[in-house]
Design a protein around this motif. Structure first.
Motif, PDB file in Angstrom:
ATOM      1  N   PHE A 125       0.833  -1.199   0.000  1.00 46.06           N
ATOM      2  CA  PHE A 125       0.000   0.000   0.000  1.00 46.06           C
ATOM      3  C   PHE A 125       0.868   1.250   0.000  1.00 46.06           C
ATOM      4  N   GLN A 126       1.856   1.298   0.895  1.00 47.40           N
ATOM      5  CA  GLN A 126       2.735   2.466   0.987  1.00 47.40           C
ATOM      6  C   GLN A 126       3.514   2.684  -0.307  1.00 47.40           C
ATOM      7  N   ASN A 127       3.991   1.602  -0.901  1.00 46.50           N
ATOM      8  CA  ASN A 127       4.740   1.722  -2.152  1.00 46.50           C
ATOM      9  C   ASN A 127       3.882   2.327  -3.258  1.00 46.50           C
ATOM     10  N   TYR A 181       1.879   9.789  -5.441  1.00 50.87           N
ATOM     11  CA  TYR A 181       1.773  11.112  -4.810  1.00 50.87           C
ATOM     12  C   TYR A 181       2.533  12.156  -5.636  1.00 50.87           C
ATOM     13  N   PRO A 182       1.899  13.286  -5.961  1.00 49.40           N
ATOM     14  CA  PRO A 182       2.515  14.308  -6.837  1.00 49.40           C
ATOM     15  C   PRO A 182       3.578  15.169  -6.168  1.00 49.40           C
ATOM     16  N   GLU A 183       3.888  14.923  -4.912  1.00 48.58           N
ATOM     17  CA  GLU A 183       4.951  15.623  -4.183  1.00 48.58           C
ATOM     18  C   GLU A 183       4.648  17.074  -3.853  1.00 48.58           C
ATOM     19  N   ASN A 184       3.399  17.441  -3.827  1.00 48.42           N
ATOM     20  CA  ASN A 184       3.043  18.782  -3.349  1.00 48.42           C
ATOM     21  C   ASN A 184       1.608  18.766  -2.824  1.00 48.42           C
ATOM     22  N   GLY A 185       1.323  19.708  -1.944  1.00 46.95           N
ATOM     23  CA  GLY A 185      -0.024  19.803  -1.384  1.00 46.95           C
ATOM     24  C   GLY A 185      -0.248  18.861  -0.219  1.00 46.95           C
ATOM     25  N   SER A 186      -1.408  18.989   0.406  1.00 46.37           N
ATOM     26  CA  SER A 186      -1.770  18.157   1.549  1.00 46.37           C
ATOM     27  C   SER A 186      -1.875  16.692   1.137  1.00 46.37           C
ATOM     28  N   MET A 241      -3.178  14.211   2.841  1.00 46.58           N
ATOM     29  CA  MET A 241      -4.491  13.663   3.175  1.00 46.58           C
ATOM     30  C   MET A 241      -5.563  14.075   2.151  1.00 46.58           C
ATOM     31  N   ARG A 242      -5.532  15.344   1.737  1.00 47.77           N
ATOM     32  CA  ARG A 242      -6.521  15.802   0.739  1.00 47.77           C
ATOM     33  C   ARG A 242      -6.339  15.064  -0.581  1.00 47.77           C
ATOM     34  N   TRP A 243      -5.080  14.982  -1.005  1.00 51.60           N
ATOM     35  CA  TRP A 243      -4.805  14.269  -2.257  1.00 51.60           C
ATOM     36  C   TRP A 243      -5.268  12.830  -2.148  1.00 51.60           C
ATOM     37  N   TYR A 244      -4.966  12.194  -1.022  1.00 49.31           N
ATOM     38  CA  TYR A 244      -5.312  10.783  -0.842  1.00 49.31           C
ATOM     39  C   TYR A 244      -6.827  10.561  -0.904  1.00 49.31           C
ATOM     40  N   ASN A 245      -7.571  11.434  -0.241  1.00 45.05           N
ATOM     41  CA  ASN A 245      -9.025  11.269  -0.209  1.00 45.05           C
ATOM     42  C   ASN A 245      -9.642  11.298  -1.608  1.00 45.05           C
ATOM     43  N   GLN A 246      -9.010  12.036  -2.512  1.00 44.84           N
ATOM     44  CA  GLN A 246      -9.488  12.054  -3.905  1.00 44.84           C
ATOM     45  C   GLN A 246      -8.978  10.832  -4.665  1.00 44.84           C
ATOM     46  N   GLU A 247      -7.700  10.554  -4.530  1.00 46.89           N
ATOM     47  CA  GLU A 247      -7.081   9.465  -5.277  1.00 46.89           C
ATOM     48  C   GLU A 247      -7.605   8.099  -4.850  1.00 46.89           C
ATOM     49  N   GLN A 248      -7.937   7.960  -3.570  1.00 47.43           N
ATOM     50  CA  GLN A 248      -8.391   6.671  -3.031  1.00 47.43           C
ATOM     51  C   GLN A 248      -9.607   6.115  -3.755  1.00 47.43           C
ATOM     52  N   LYS A 249     -10.424   7.011  -4.300  1.00 45.96           N
ATOM     53  CA  LYS A 249     -11.640   6.570  -5.005  1.00 45.96           C
ATOM     54  C   LYS A 249     -11.310   5.741  -6.253  1.00 45.96           C
ATOM     55  N   ASN A 250     -10.083   5.892  -6.743  1.00 49.00           N
ATOM     56  CA  ASN A 250      -9.668   5.146  -7.944  1.00 49.00           C
ATOM     57  C   ASN A 250      -9.032   3.789  -7.615  1.00 49.00           C
ATOM     58  N   HIS A 251      -8.939   3.484  -6.317  1.00 43.75           N
ATOM     59  CA  HIS A 251      -8.252   2.257  -5.904  1.00 43.75           C
ATOM     60  C   HIS A 251      -9.106   1.474  -4.899  1.00 43.75           C
TER      61      HIS A 251
END
Length: 351
Positions: free
Chosen positions: A106-108, A114-119, A121-131
């Protein structure tokens, strides 16, 4: 009743089917008798309105009142038509059913995307929907399995931090006395210090960490034990120098006494506490009865020796022998005849 008709006991499954039918009749036909949306349309509407917080069923029972084409018992109406459960209805994970990646995998995956900028947690909450195999609450799923915090998840946070003693000293120097909630203040201030961990309770677990109040030498009333009020008052009275603002003196002196509370008014409420003056047996002008200024001045004049020297010094000693003499006559008799120390013992009458 059913057993009596059939003449033989029925199975649990048959009982459940009968109960489901009875519930369906009562909820759908007796009360509603409506045409409902198809399950797909129904689920889409629900998901669009649900804000991913709280118990889905409780939220639904409230929200349904605003939708005439939503059934009161969707689990019955849409049984065998797509219904799985309340969590699935709102696209909320059912941790009892779902399987996720191991924490390492999961971590890998997260670190690669991760795009290396921004929050994070916020990025994850959006990206998680695709996984589908990424949990919406990784801190819960991977607790005790490798999870540290969001920054550690994507490998940003450094693991080399200050020793706990150096860390605590730095924090104590910066934390303002009126900083309020220590945890909230720390969350903001930590961003300015690369060698401060975002979760010090984890980083310094078993290394000196006790809690947020203890970090800045603020009392944790849930943990700390203090003196009885009688013992506390006796200690304070012995040390109080006898002059100056009691509260200011106390807050400085308290730092030398681990069993003195910084909030005696709270700790000793209903246990003997009255106010700062009473704590050190200093006069409380609102309670104590003193002589009128004329009688007071007459008594002082009679007792003051002609060679008494400095009036204030003499009075400070003599006053202890007179319970109806105030320790600060300038305050007590302000606007009642008081002028100054020399005129207090002057035998000359005012013109």
């Amino acid at each position: 009743y059913i057993t009596n008709i059939l003449g033989e006991p029925i199975s649990e499954k048959q009982k459940e089917e009968v109960e489901d039918k009875q519930l369906e009749k009562r909820s759908e036909f007796k009360k509603e008798k409506k045409d409902f949306l198809s399950f797909t349309d129904f689920q889409n509407e629900v998901r669009n309105l649900y804000f991913e917080q709280g118990n889905a069923q409780k939220w639904y029972n409230q929200e349904r009142k605003n939708h005439s084409n939503w059934p009161s018992a969707p689990n019955i109406t849409y049984k065998s038509k797509g219904w799985e459960g309340w969590s699935e209805l709102v696209n909320k994970e059912n941790f009892l059913k779902k399987s996720f990646l191991s924490f390492v995998d999961f971590q890998n995956e997260v670190k690669k995307l991760y795009p290396e900028n921004g929050s994070v947690m916020r990025w994850y909450n959006q990206e998680q929907k695709n996984h589908p195999d990424w949990p919406s609450s990784p801190d819960k799923i991977y607790k005790d399995k490798g999870w540290g915090n969001w920054l550690e998840l994507i490998g940003l946070e450094k693991k080399e931090f200050l020793s706990f003693i150096d860390f605590q000293n730095e924090v104590k120097k910066i934390y303002p006395e009126d900083g309020g909630d220590v945890g909230k203040w720390y969350s903001k201030e930590q961003k300015n210090h690369s060698n401060w961990p975002s979760t010090p309770d984890r980083a310094y677990k078993s290394k000196g960490w006790e809690g947020w109040p203890e970090l800045v030498n603020k009392e944790n009333f849930l943990k700390k034990s203090f003196l009885s009020f009688a013992d506390f008052k006796n200690e304070v009275k012995k040390l109080y120098p006898g002059n100056g603002d009691v509260q200011k003196w106390y807050h400085q002196e308290r730092k030398k006494h681990s069993n003195w509370t910084s909030y005696p008014g709270k700790i000793y409420k209903d246990k003997g506490w009255e106010n700062w003056s009473e704590l050190v047996n200093k006069e409380n002008f609102l309670k104590k009865s003193f002589l009128s200024f004329v009688d007071f001045q007459n008594e002082v004049k009679k007792l003051y020796p002609e060679d008494g020297g400095d009036v204030y010094k003499w009075y400070s000693q003599e006053q202890k022998n007179h319970s109806n003499w105030p320790s600060t006559p300038s305050q007590k008799y302000k606007d009642k005849g008081w002028e100054n120390w020399p005129t207090l013992i002057s035998k000359k009458k005012k013109k």
